[in-house]
Design an enzyme around this catalytic site. Structure first.
Site, short mmCIF file in Angstrom:
data_model
loop_
_atom_site.label_atom_id
_atom_site.label_comp_id
_atom_site.label_asym_id
_atom_site.label_seq_id
_atom_site.Cartn_x
_atom_site.Cartn_y
_atom_site.Cartn_z
N THR A 24 -2.34 2.44 11.43
CA THR A 24 -3.30 1.89 10.46
C THR A 24 -4.45 1.22 11.20
O THR A 24 -4.23 0.58 12.24
CB THR A 24 -2.64 0.92 9.46
N SER A 25 -5.66 1.35 10.64
CA SER A 25 -6.84 0.75 11.27
C SER A 25 -6.88 -0.76 11.04
O SER A 25 -7.73 -1.44 11.61
CB SER A 25 -8.11 1.41 10.73
N HIS B 117 -0.29 1.43 -2.11
CA HIS B 117 -1.51 2.02 -2.68
C HIS B 117 -1.22 3.17 -3.64
O HIS B 117 -2.10 4.00 -3.88
CB HIS B 117 -2.45 2.47 -1.56
N PRO C 236 -3.13 5.03 18.86
CA PRO C 236 -3.88 5.41 20.07
C PRO C 236 -5.17 4.62 20.26
O PRO C 236 -5.69 4.57 21.36
CB PRO C 236 -4.18 6.90 19.86
N CYS D 26 -4.24 13.43 -20.81
CA CYS D 26 -2.92 12.82 -20.95
C CYS D 26 -2.09 13.61 -21.97
O CYS D 26 -2.56 13.84 -23.08
CB CYS D 26 -3.08 11.38 -21.40
C1 BJW Z 1 -2.83 7.30 14.70
C2 BJW Z 1 -2.64 8.63 14.94
C3 BJW Z 1 -1.38 9.00 15.35
C4 BJW Z 1 -4.62 8.45 14.28
N1 BJW Z 1 -0.45 8.06 15.53
N2 BJW Z 1 -1.90 6.38 14.87
C5 BJW Z 1 -10.14 -9.79 2.39
C6 BJW Z 1 -11.13 -9.68 3.33
C7 BJW Z 1 -12.09 -8.68 3.23
C8 BJW Z 1 -12.08 -7.79 2.17
C9 BJW Z 1 -11.10 -7.89 1.23
C10 BJW Z 1 -10.15 -8.89 1.35
N3 BJW Z 1 -9.28 -8.75 0.31
C11 BJW Z 1 -9.67 -7.70 -0.46
C12 BJW Z 1 -10.79 -7.15 0.08
C13 BJW Z 1 -11.52 -5.99 -0.47
C14 BJW Z 1 -10.88 -4.67 -0.12
C15 BJW Z 1 -10.90 -4.53 1.40
O1 BJW Z 1 -9.93 -4.71 2.10
N4 BJW Z 1 -12.03 -4.14 1.95
C16 BJW Z 1 -12.16 -3.96 3.41
C17 BJW Z 1 -12.54 -2.51 3.73
C18 BJW Z 1 -13.17 -4.96 3.92
N5 BJW Z 1 -9.53 -4.55 -0.64
C19 BJW Z 1 -9.30 -4.18 -1.88
O2 BJW Z 1 -10.20 -3.92 -2.65
C20 BJW Z 1 -7.86 -4.10 -2.35
N6 BJW Z 1 -7.72 -4.77 -3.59
C21 BJW Z 1 -7.68 -6.10 -3.69
O3 BJW Z 1 -7.63 -6.84 -2.73
O4 BJW Z 1 -7.70 -6.55 -4.98
C22 BJW Z 1 -7.83 -7.94 -5.24
C23 BJW Z 1 -7.68 -8.08 -6.75
C24 BJW Z 1 -6.77 -9.01 -7.22
C25 BJW Z 1 -6.61 -9.15 -8.60
C26 BJW Z 1 -7.35 -8.38 -9.49
C27 BJW Z 1 -8.24 -7.45 -9.01
C28 BJW Z 1 -8.42 -7.30 -7.62
C29 BJW Z 1 -7.47 -2.65 -2.64
C30 BJW Z 1 -7.45 -1.80 -1.42
C31 BJW Z 1 -7.12 -0.35 -1.82
C32 BJW Z 1 -7.31 0.61 -0.70
N7 BJW Z 1 -7.24 1.94 -1.20
C33 BJW Z 1 -7.34 3.06 -0.28
C34 BJW Z 1 -7.38 4.37 -1.12
C35 BJW Z 1 -5.98 4.71 -1.64
C36 BJW Z 1 -5.95 6.02 -2.31
C37 BJW Z 1 -6.37 7.14 -1.38
O5 BJW Z 1 -5.76 7.38 -0.32
O6 BJW Z 1 -7.35 7.80 -1.74
O7 BJW Z 1 -6.21 3.07 0.61
S1 BJW Z 1 -8.71 2.94 0.84
C38 BJW Z 1 -7.87 3.63 2.25
O8 BJW Z 1 -7.70 2.63 3.28
C39 BJW Z 1 -6.47 3.96 1.75
C40 BJW Z 1 -5.63 3.58 2.92
O9 BJW Z 1 -4.29 3.35 2.50
C41 BJW Z 1 -6.30 2.34 3.43
C42 BJW Z 1 -6.00 2.00 4.85
O10 BJW Z 1 -6.38 3.00 5.71
P1 BJW Z 1 -5.45 3.38 6.95
O11 BJW Z 1 -4.15 3.86 6.43
O12 BJW Z 1 -5.42 2.25 7.89
O13 BJW Z 1 -6.19 4.67 7.54
P2 BJW Z 1 -7.45 4.76 8.53
O14 BJW Z 1 -7.96 6.15 8.40
O15 BJW Z 1 -8.38 3.65 8.31
O16 BJW Z 1 -6.84 4.53 9.98
C43 BJW Z 1 -5.98 5.48 10.59
C44 BJW Z 1 -5.49 4.88 11.89
O17 BJW Z 1 -4.54 5.75 12.45
C45 BJW Z 1 -6.60 4.69 12.95
O18 BJW Z 1 -6.50 3.38 13.49
C46 BJW Z 1 -6.26 5.73 14.01
O19 BJW Z 1 -6.56 5.30 15.34
C47 BJW Z 1 -4.77 5.86 13.85
N8 BJW Z 1 -4.20 7.14 14.25
N9 BJW Z 1 -3.87 9.30 14.65
C48 BJW Z 1 -0.79 6.74 15.29
N10 BJW Z 1 -1.13 10.29 15.64
ZN ZN Z 2 -2.59 8.53 -22.62
#
Ligand code: BJW
Ligand code: ZN
Length: 261
Positions: free
Chosen positions: A198-199, A129, A224, A157
């Site tokens: 990751t969630s 990401h 957790p 830029c």
């Molecule tokens: C602990 C802890 C401790 C706490 N120890 N654990 C298929 C099905 C459905 C939908 C889609 C699909 N394919 C695509 C989609 C759409 C979409 C998507 O997935 N939507 C869903 C929400 C339904 N995906 C996209 O849009 C992606 N793009 C794409 O597929 O493009 C297709 C395409 C092709 C060609 C041309 C054009 C398009 C892009 C996804 C980008 C995600 N971006 C973000 C922002 C990044 C920048 C930023 O940080 O600001 O990424 S969103 C956000 O979520 C961020 C994270 O990396 C990502 C995942 O979150 P993560 O890391 O899991 O965090 P949390 O907070 O959710 O969870 C934390 C976890 O930790 C929890 O479970 C806690 O319990 C645990 N925890 N303490 C261990 N101490």
């Molecule tokens: Zn530029």
């Protein structure tokens, strides 16, 4: 979410997992925001605090939000960048760097944009990401690590004067082709696959554990909380990554001592 030490201490690290880790040829680890929680970096889906409490991250991390209000989105990232710059890798990041040094092949795939794995000493980090440490020009695509935060937000830029945006992947945007290709190839080749902090709701990253299992890997979740991926795992270690990972690495390689803290 953080766990109290006593609770995480009660989780047994299965001997069968320790053995599998010692024998693994290719270990692949997918991480999410939870691994950085113990470094003080808020996870994506946990409630925000202070100035940003009223905003939903899922609504700020989109192209539409940036097109509508670039200043607001830029300032949200500037706030998070400050938190990340003050943060240090925790025992979970360090244990993964130690694992990398001890297994024949190791691939670290992260959804995080905080570069804490690299700062912990992991060499081959696949960033799915992007990174908050880089910005990209919306007009000419130039990548820069150096810009000045001034009155104007977003800054311009240095090459063409276009607007800068964080070099991260927002909802609806494609993941970097090379990073995704490398992540999928590593996943298919893995004999042991960890999903950590990751969630498991954001695709395509959320599909990787299933791919690993289909290609024959043993799958492990460290979190957790339960996630949609929990049911498919061979081993579930329901605790904080910063406590579980050092115990696992020390059990597999007793010469390694977990960093104090
Ligand atoms: C602990 C802890 C401790 C706490 N120890 N654990 C298929 C099905 C459905 C939908 C889609 C699909 N394919 C695509 C989609 C759409 C979409 C998507 O997935 N939507 C869903 C929400 C339904 N995906 C996209 O849009 C992606 N793009 C794409 O597929 O493009 C297709 C395409 C092709 C060609 C041309 C054009 C398009 C892009 C996804 C980008 C995600 N971006 C973000 C922002 C990044 C920048 C930023 O940080 O600001 O990424 S969103 C956000 O979520 C961020 C994270 O990396 C990502 C995942 O979150 P993560 O890391 O899991 O965090 P949390 O907070 O959710 O969870 C934390 C976890 O930790 C929890 O479970 C806690 O319990 C645990 N925890 N303490 C261990 N101490
Ligand atoms: Zn530029």
């Amino acid at each position: 979410m953080m766990m109290s030490e006593s609770l995480a201490d009660r989780i047994t690290i299965p001997e069968a997992l320790v053995e599998t880790l010692r024998r693994a040829e290719h270990v692949v680890v997918l991480t999410g925001a939870g691994i950085s929680a113990e470094s003080g970096v808020p996870t994506f889906r946990e409630a925000q605090t202070g100035l940003w409490a009223q905003y939903d991250p899922a609504e700020l991390a989109t192209e539409e939000a940036f097109a509508r209000d670039p200043r607001r989105v830029w300032e949200w990232y500037a706030w998070r960048r400050q938190l990340i710059n003050k943060a240090a890798p925790n025992a979970g990041h360090l244990a993964l760097a130690a694992m990398e040094a001890r297994v024949p092949r190791f691939s670290l795939i992260t959804q995080n944009i905080d570069e804490l794995h690299q700062r912990a000493g992991c060499h081959e980090t696949i960033e799915l990401h992007g990174s908050i440490g880089r910005s990209r020009c919306v007009r000419c695509d130039e990548i820069t690590r150096h810009w000045t935060e001034g009155e104007e937000a977003p800054p311009r830029c240095p090459r063409c004067g276009g607007m800068l945006r964080p070099d991260v992947v927002w909802f609806g945007e494609a993941l970097p082709f090379d990073a995704l290709a490398k992540a999928v190839a590593a996943t298919h080749d893995a004999d042991l696959f960890f999903s950590v902090g990751t969630s498991s709701v954001v695709y395509p990253a959320a599909a990787l554990p299933l791919e690993a299992i289909e290609y024959g890997a043993t799958a492990v979740e460290i979190n957790p909380e339960e996630t949609p991926a929990t049911v498919m795992m061979d081993f579930v270690l329901p605790g904080a990554a910063g406590q579980i990972l050092p115990r696992l690495v020390a059990a597999a390689w007793p010469d390694w001592t977990a960093p104090a803290g």
